[in-house]
Design an enzyme around this catalytic site. Structure first.
Site, PDB file in Angstrom:
ATOM      1  N   ASP A  95      15.067 -24.882 -15.832  1.00  0.00           N
ATOM      2  CA  ASP A  95      15.935 -24.263 -16.827  1.00  0.00           C
ATOM      3  C   ASP A  95      15.196 -23.368 -17.815  1.00  0.00           C
ATOM      4  OD1 ASP A  95      14.655 -26.398 -18.040  1.00  0.00           O
ATOM      5  OD2 ASP A  95      16.477 -27.530 -18.441  1.00  0.00           O
ATOM      6  N   ASP A 131       7.656 -36.823 -14.713  1.00  0.00           N
ATOM      7  CA  ASP A 131       8.302 -36.337 -13.501  1.00  0.00           C
ATOM      8  C   ASP A 131       7.286 -35.629 -12.621  1.00  0.00           C
ATOM      9  OD1 ASP A 131      10.705 -37.280 -14.495  1.00  0.00           O
ATOM     10  OD2 ASP A 131      11.266 -35.356 -15.383  1.00  0.00           O
ATOM     11  N   ASP A 169       9.121 -39.947 -20.222  1.00  0.00           N
ATOM     12  CA  ASP A 169       9.167 -39.999 -18.761  1.00  0.00           C
ATOM     13  C   ASP A 169       8.151 -39.034 -18.171  1.00  0.00           C
ATOM     14  OD1 ASP A 169      11.603 -41.722 -18.601  1.00  0.00           O
ATOM     15  OD2 ASP A 169      12.526 -39.973 -19.538  1.00  0.00           O
TER      16      ASP A 169
END
Length: 456
Positions: free
Chosen positions: A163, A85, A83
């Protein structure tokens, strides 16, 4: 101006642990590093064409736009990201105005999904790092979990809401540079996974980060920094407060990545597996029975090999392997109480699945397949007459047969039984009839009276 005001705000309010973290954050911001195109290996040719289109369209519309997160991390490693982002200073509504093929999703944090056929480019607005407990757009649970967080900010704010440091690298489409606020490039080079901010606080905000730490460490071959690792042992039970449906998705990512056996060992090491599969963990802790661990490890090993060989894998097979010993134990208990074997296994399967779905919300289509694999194990014992033919035609026969072979290889079933079914599948019609024919009863020889000898 905003950055300067925030800087002084953090200095004068640094009276508690959170404010100390703000000071550290402000200090790190002043040490931001920008890696030019010649200092990294990422090329636009490695990126999704649609992701590049989104970046340039946002830039042309006057917004900031960066690739961020796992895609940047993986590109640096030479992997092909699944993916792409994008992070931007445009609000979700502004993104939707730029792209007609866009849909806004999410409640906990609103996101814009830009659709290009089957490919979706996720566009997230920079999140704010400021404490906004009184803000209507932010909702925090009493245990520290963020339930809703739609407070937007700048890139300087957004980086501290990421994170791990290796996931907080921003690729700038304007000059093809990488912006690093947290030392992520150094951690990337060292192969270290490190949380941004105070680890215990970050885990309380979102306990799933503990699972992500394990998943990324296994996937990337990174070690977990000591400060990031230490709180997991104590905070693992916080996963019980996470919606069961979300945990199911995380479990699939963990065990269907091709690194399932390593993930299993790490989850058990940190006490996380117990929260995800409490019944299975109870069986694994039985020191007198080593079968569950060997059986699960072999199932994961086979699954990892199939993924490496680019073959399909099914979630229900692994789930069935995790819980098989729990089903057997409960079925045997019911049989001791007088239940017939088939009913005992049916009731045991229902009870085990009912208890498991409280921890992980396994979809009904998966639990139904798990149940069929378990119950078909009993039917493998019936090898006479038409029963083997009917079993051979069952939709779940192949999975159930593989399950039987796995049991035989790990000492949970007779090898002769597995070999019989292996032979039966490939045998000719004539041979199959011979294999399923009832054994002949030997006629008893007539007793002959013993003749008396002349001496009697």
């Amino acid at each position: 101006m905003k950055v300067i005001l925030n800087f002084f705000k953090k200095i004068f309010s640094a009276s508690d642990e959170g404010d100390v973290a703000d000071l550290e954050r402000s200090n790190s911001q002043s040490q931001v590093k920008v890696y030019s195109r010649s200092e990294h290996n990422i090329s636009r040719s490695q990126m999704s064409e649609n992701a590049v289109k989104v970046l340039y369209r946002l830039k042309k519309s006057g917004y900031e736009a960066y690739l961020v997160g796992g895609c940047v991390r993986d590109l640096l490693l030479g992997y092909e990201p699944k993916d792409f982002d994008v992070a931007t200073d445009a609000s979700p509504e502004q993104v939707k105005k730029v792209f007609r093929n866009c849909r806004i999703i999410g409640r906990r944090f609103r996101l814009a999904h830009v659709f290009f056929g089957r490919e979706i480019i996720e566009v997230a607005t920079f999140r704010s790092s400021d404490d906004a407990a009184d803000n209507k757009e932010q909702k925090v649970h009493e245990d520290g979990r963020l339930l809703r967080d739609n407070v937007f900010g700048s890139i300087e704010d957004d980086v501290w809401r990421r994170d791990f440091t290796v996931n907080a690298l921003y690729y700038n489409i304007r000059d093809f540079s990488i912006i690093d606020y947290t030392g992520g490039m150094d951690d990337h080079s060292a192969g270290v996974l490190k949380l941004i901010g105070d680890p215990a606080t970050r885990y309380r905000e979102d306990p799933v980060r503990m699972l992500r730490a394990v998943r990324f460490a296994v996937k990337l071959g990174f070690s977990i920094d000591e400060s990031t690792e230490k709180p997991i042992f104590e905070l693992a039970p916080l996963l019980k407060g996470i919606p069961a449906a979300r945990l199911y998705d995380e479990v699939l990512k963990m065990f269907l990545s091709g690194k399932g056996i390593q993930a299993f060992e790490m989850l058990r090491h940190y006490g996380l597996f117990e929260t995800l599969f409490p019944q299975a963990d109870h069986c694994l802790n039985n020191e007198q029975n080593n079968f569950p661990r060997v059986f699960i490890a072999k199932a994961l090993e086979n699954s990892d090999k199939r993924i490496a060989d680019d073959k399909s894998v099914t979630p229900y097979f692994l789930m069935a392997a995790f819980l098989w010993e729990a089903v057997q134990d409960l079925a045997k208990e019911k049989m001791r109480q007088g239940e017939e074997e088939s009913f005992a296994y049916q009731h045991a399967a229902s009870n085990v699945l009912s208890a498991q779905t409280k921890s992980i919300s396994i979809p009904k289509r998966v639990t139904q397949s798990m149940r069929e694999v378990w119950l078909l194990q009993l039917r493998f014992e019936k090898r006479i007459g038409g029963r083997p033919y009917r079993l051979l035609g069952h939709p779940r026969f192949r999975a159930a047969y593989d399950f039987l072979v796995l049991r035989a290889e790990t000492g949970g079933a007779e090898m002769e039984l597995a070999q019989w079914w292996t032979k039966f599948q490939d045998a000719s019609d004539t041979e199959q009839k011979k294999m399923t024919r009832p054994p002949r009863k030997r006629k008893a020889k007539p007793k002959t009276k013993r003749k008396n000898s002349d001496n009697d």
